[in-house]
Motif scaffolding. Structure first.
Motif, PDB file in Angstrom:
ATOM      1  N   ALA A  20      43.461  68.237  41.088  1.00 31.45           N
ATOM      2  CA  ALA A  20      43.749  67.946  42.495  1.00 31.45           C
ATOM      3  C   ALA A  20      44.751  68.938  43.074  1.00 31.45           C
ATOM      4  CB  ALA A  20      44.276  66.523  42.641  1.00 31.45           C
ATOM      5  N   ALA A  21      45.615  69.502  42.211  1.00 30.88           N
ATOM      6  CA  ALA A  21      46.611  70.469  42.667  1.00 30.88           C
ATOM      7  C   ALA A  21      46.052  71.890  42.718  1.00 30.88           C
ATOM      8  CB  ALA A  21      47.828  70.421  41.758  1.00 30.88           C
ATOM      9  N   GLY A  22      44.782  72.084  42.346  1.00 29.10           N
ATOM     10  CA  GLY A  22      44.152  73.390  42.461  1.00 29.10           C
ATOM     11  C   GLY A  22      44.140  74.198  41.182  1.00 29.10           C
ATOM     12  N   TYR A  23      44.356  73.554  40.049  1.00 32.87           N
ATOM     13  CA  TYR A  23      44.314  74.258  38.774  1.00 32.87           C
ATOM     14  C   TYR A  23      42.979  73.974  38.090  1.00 32.87           C
ATOM     15  CZ  TYR A  23      49.308  74.900  39.370  1.00 32.87           C
ATOM     16  OH  TYR A  23      50.528  75.248  39.856  1.00 32.87           O
ATOM     17  N   THR A  24      42.485  74.970  37.363  1.00 35.31           N
ATOM     18  CA  THR A  24      41.238  74.786  36.629  1.00 35.31           C
ATOM     19  C   THR A  24      41.417  75.236  35.196  1.00 35.31           C
ATOM     20  OG1 THR A  24      40.459  76.966  37.294  1.00 35.31           O
ATOM     21  CG2 THR A  24      39.742  75.097  38.636  1.00 35.31           C
ATOM     22  N   TRP A  25      40.598  74.709  34.307  1.00 33.29           N
ATOM     23  CA  TRP A  25      40.619  75.067  32.901  1.00 33.29           C
ATOM     24  C   TRP A  25      39.805  76.335  32.745  1.00 33.29           C
ATOM     25  CZ3 TRP A  25      43.288  73.873  28.800  1.00 33.29           C
ATOM     26  CH2 TRP A  25      42.764  74.065  27.522  1.00 33.29           C
ATOM     27  N   GLN A  26      40.430  77.390  32.239  1.00 38.47           N
ATOM     28  CA  GLN A  26      39.793  78.687  32.149  1.00 38.47           C
ATOM     29  C   GLN A  26      39.136  78.895  30.791  1.00 38.47           C
ATOM     30  OE1 GLN A  26      39.721  80.741  34.926  1.00 38.47           O
ATOM     31  NE2 GLN A  26      40.556  78.898  35.843  1.00 38.47           N
ATOM     32  N   THR A  43      43.344  77.976  28.843  1.00 42.50           N
ATOM     33  CA  THR A  43      44.650  77.755  29.433  1.00 42.50           C
ATOM     34  C   THR A  43      44.443  77.319  30.870  1.00 42.50           C
ATOM     35  OG1 THR A  43      44.829  80.035  30.196  1.00 42.50           O
ATOM     36  CG2 THR A  43      45.768  79.529  28.032  1.00 42.50           C
ATOM     37  N   TRP A  44      45.408  76.638  31.395  1.00 42.72           N
ATOM     38  CA  TRP A  44      45.352  76.211  32.782  1.00 42.72           C
ATOM     39  C   TRP A  44      45.971  77.299  33.633  1.00 42.72           C
ATOM     40  CZ3 TRP A  44      43.031  71.999  34.794  1.00 42.72           C
ATOM     41  CH2 TRP A  44      42.634  71.023  33.898  1.00 42.72           C
ATOM     42  N   CYS A  45      45.351  77.630  34.730  1.00 48.07           N
ATOM     43  CA  CYS A  45      45.952  78.564  35.678  1.00 48.07           C
ATOM     44  C   CYS A  45      45.492  78.179  37.077  1.00 48.07           C
ATOM     45  CB  CYS A  45      45.618  80.012  35.357  1.00 48.07           C
ATOM     46  SG  CYS A  45      43.918  80.453  35.634  1.00 48.07           S
ATOM     47  N   ALA A  46      46.249  78.659  38.049  1.00 51.00           N
ATOM     48  CA  ALA A  46      45.905  78.346  39.435  1.00 51.00           C
ATOM     49  C   ALA A  46      44.549  78.957  39.769  1.00 51.00           C
ATOM     50  CB  ALA A  46      46.971  78.887  40.369  1.00 51.00           C
ATOM     51  N   THR A  47      43.730  78.220  40.486  1.00 45.60           N
ATOM     52  CA  THR A  47      42.419  78.708  40.865  1.00 45.60           C
ATOM     53  C   THR A  47      42.575  79.931  41.766  1.00 45.60           C
ATOM     54  OG1 THR A  47      41.599  76.465  40.779  1.00 45.60           O
ATOM     55  CG2 THR A  47      40.247  78.060  41.967  1.00 45.60           C
ATOM     56  N   GLY A  48      41.853  80.994  41.432  1.00 39.60           N
ATOM     57  CA  GLY A  48      41.894  82.197  42.251  1.00 39.60           C
ATOM     58  C   GLY A  48      42.979  83.175  41.848  1.00 39.60           C
TER      59      GLY A  48
END
Length: 192
Positions: free
Chosen positions: A147-153, A157-162
């Motif tokens: 919901a905060a704009g992070y995706t599983w890559q 690892t989690w990183c901000a989308t984009g």
């Protein structure tokens, strides 16, 4: 057992009656709205709740009784689909912010046992923290991060989308994709 017809339908305005008739004949409205409009029109014409339910293609007049009571309170918005059950949300905005604060903190290898956060290590850290959440699930953490704009890559690892970290001669650089939101809008659609 059917509800007694204690709550009669209030008098319909000309505009409400016109909109209900339009919805009852509609081919493009959702079937549930069409059925609810037909039931309300049948009750407005003097039919009992059971007969109105049958006219709308339903079995029980109990639902029509509830619909009439809701229509008397809310008006035409009673035709919309009502929210279903399900458990209430346990974590509100301040708790979600606490999860994000912990996520944004760089993990300590000694204390947290990791160099990058995974859902499980983040869960463990949140459960151990004095102001943390002793029963938080990885699903809740995943939903909060998403919901905060992070995706599983792909790198797990989690990183901000984009955004992405790139190695340059000057060192690590964060690169941002200005079109990330546009690209993510149709991401749930099937690829052709």
């Amino acid at each position: 057992m059917a509800h007694p017809q204690k709550t009669p339908l209030r008098a319909l305005t000309a505009e409400e009656r016109s909109l209900l008739q339009q919805m009852a004949r509609s081919q493009s409205e959702p079937a549930g709205r069409v059925a609810r409009a037909k039931a309300l029109l049948a009750v407005a014409e003097g039919a009992a709740f059971t007969a109105a339910a049958q006219a709308a293609g339903r079995r029980s007049g109990d639902g029509v009784a509830l619909l009439v009571a809701r229509f008397n309170r809310k008006g035409l918005s009673a035709l919309d689909r009502q929210p279903g059950g399900g458990p209430p949300h346990r974590y509100t905005a301040p708790e979600a912010e606490r999860i994000l604060t912990e996520f944004r903190r760089t993990p300590n290898r000694e204390r947290d046992g990791t160099a990058t956060w995974s859902l499980t290590t983040l869960q463990r850290a949140l459960r151990r923290a004095p102001d943390g959440f002793p029963t938080i699930s990885t699903f809740t953490i995943h939903e909060t991060l998403h919901a905060a704009g992070y995706t599983w890559q792909e790198s797990r690892t989690w990183c901000a989308t984009g955004t992405a970290l790139r190695k340059r001669k000057a060192g690590l650089v964060t690169v941002t994709d200005p079109d990330a939101e546009k690209k993510g809008e149709g991401s749930s659609e099937r690829m052709k």
